[in-house]
Structures are given as C-alpha cells and as structure tokens.
Enzyme design. Structure first.
Site, PDB file in Angstrom:
ATOM      1  N   CYS A 122       0.821  -1.205   0.000  1.00  0.00           N
ATOM      2  CA  CYS A 122       0.000   0.000   0.000  1.00  0.00           C
ATOM      3  C   CYS A 122       0.864   1.268   0.000  1.00  0.00           C
ATOM      4  O   CYS A 122       2.002   1.245   0.472  1.00  0.00           O
ATOM      5  CB  CYS A 122      -0.890  -0.033   1.239  1.00  0.00           C
ATOM      6  SG  CYS A 122      -2.369   0.947   1.061  1.00  0.00           S
ATOM      7  N   ASP A 132      -6.237  -3.010  11.063  1.00  0.00           N
ATOM      8  CA  ASP A 132      -5.053  -2.152  11.170  1.00  0.00           C
ATOM      9  C   ASP A 132      -4.917  -1.705  12.626  1.00  0.00           C
ATOM     10  O   ASP A 132      -5.865  -1.785  13.405  1.00  0.00           O
ATOM     11  CB  ASP A 132      -5.230  -0.943  10.238  1.00  0.00           C
ATOM     12  CG  ASP A 132      -3.919  -0.233   9.933  1.00  0.00           C
ATOM     13  OD1 ASP A 132      -2.854  -0.680  10.393  1.00  0.00           O
ATOM     14  OD2 ASP A 132      -3.971   0.801   9.218  1.00  0.00           O
TER      15      ASP A 132
END
Ligand SMILES: O=C(O)c1ccccc1NCC(=O)[C@H](O)[C@H](O)COP(=O)(O)O
Length: 210
Positions: free
Chosen positions: A6, A130
C-alpha cells in the site's frame, strides 16, 4: 495468500512490486497523507500493470460521489474505507459500485472494538485490521496485538495490516491466519517511496505462503 503493498506513488515501483509477487497495490486517496496520489498519478501507476493485479484506492470519510468518480476515472478494482464509515455507508457504496471490491478497514483499539467487525461482513467483500493510532489514520508502522486476533474468524475474508515488515511477517503469520497481508511503511525508504530490496526480502521470507 493475497499480498497488498500500500501507498504506491511511483509508476515504475508499481510494476516492480507486482513483478516481485504482490497481488494487490494500494493507492492513498486521502489528501492529508504523505502518500496521497491524484487520479492522474493512479492512472500512470496502473497503466502497465497486468490485469490480475488488484488496484485498491484507500479513502477515509469521503463521499460516495467522490469515491465513485475516482474509481471510474482511475480504473481502480477495489475501494478500502479507512475512516469512520458505517455499515450503512458500505451498503450504499455497494449500490453505486456493484462490481468493485469493498474493503472495510477497522483500526482496532481493543477486543470490544474488534467485535464491531461483525456489523460489516454482510455489506463488504473483505475486512482489513489495522492498528489504532490517535493522530494518524494509517501507514503508522504500529503493530496489532496478534495474540488478541487468534480467535478472529469473520464470515468474510480479511487482511492483516499494521506494522508488518520482512522481519516480523513470519512471526505474525505463525500467530494468525489471515487471507491476506497489507504492508506500507515496513517496506519503505520514506513515505510513498518503496524499498524494493525490502519488498523482495518480504517475498523471500513468505516462501511458499505466496
Ligand atoms: O498510508 C497512509 O498514509 C494512509 C493514510 C490514510 C489512511 C490510510 C492509510 N494507509 C492505509 C493502509 O492500508 C496501510 O497499508 C496500513 O495502514 C498499514 O500501514 P503500515 O503500518 O505502515 O504497514
């Protein structure tokens, strides 16, 4: 296992990272992020990518109209919602973008918060766990308590994210069994500039889990 890298900002790095073995690339569409990319930058980064590579746009508290415009203009195949989006919002987004993968990111503070993931599973394709940070939405390098996740078994596929690196990935995957992993700062030289040696080392360490 899916492997998403990412925070890509450079077209040449997107090709190199896909060649090394990534199954998905993430593009940060959050203007306050140091990894923010414009629609034009995403277009350039995905132009030469093989079609089998997923292209995920990361948004936070963005309107459905703006997300849809960005997806259609830049050829994204998936949307990651990294803010405080409700399950109802995910349902509405699904109506607007029926062909696009919807990933809901949960910034996990504690076990109770983890239980709210169940509210989303009917309305999204994938969850992403996350680490919680009081000031930053993502790309923080903070790890989750992997032991706390050992019982996590949602009814949809999920990604493990948060502070993963080539040095801790084997330990993380010995404790939890996600369907995919997501890395950003753990394979970077500086925000948005990926370290291709670290990405190569990641895939080496993943061995036959790839
Ligand atoms: O990476 C960012 O700058 C970011 C900014 C705003 C919202 C989300 C963001 N990143 C989302 C990701 O999917 C990251 O890969 C994820 O937070 C893991 O990051 P890291 O701990 O650095 O591996």
């Amino acid at each position: 296992m899916r492997v998403k890298i990412c925070g890509i900002t450079q077209p040449q790095q997107s090709i190199a990272i896909a060649t090394l073995g990534a199954t998905a690339l993430g593009f940060i569409c959050v203007p306050t992020s140091p990894r923010y990319v414009t629609i034009e930058q995403i277009q350039a980064a995905v132009a030469q990518l093989p079609s089998k590579i997923d292209r995920i746009g990361v948004f936070a508290n963005t309107s459905i109209t703006e997300i849809s415009q960005t997806v259609l203009a830049s050829g994204l195949t998936g949307v990651q919602l990294h803010g405080d989006e409700s399950a109802e919002f995910c349902y509405q987004l699904r109506q607007s973008l029926p062909q696009v993968e919807i990933i809901k990111a949960m910034r996990v503070r504690n076990l109770e918060h983890l239980q709210t993931a169940a509210n989303y599973t009917k309305f999204v394709d994938t969850l992403l766990l996350d680490a919680y940070h009081p000031q930053q939405l993502g790309g923080t390098g903070k790890t989750l308590d992997w032991q706390m996740l050992q019982e996590f078994s949602p009814t949809c596929p999920w990604f493990l994210a948060g502070g993963l690196t080539p040095d801790n990935i084997v330990d993380a995957l010995s404790q939890v069994q996600p369907n995919g992993i997501d890395l950003s700062s753990g394979v970077e030289l500086s925000p948005g500039d990926k370290d291709l040696d670290k990405v190569a080392l990641l895939f080496q360490r993943l061995g036959n889990r790839k």
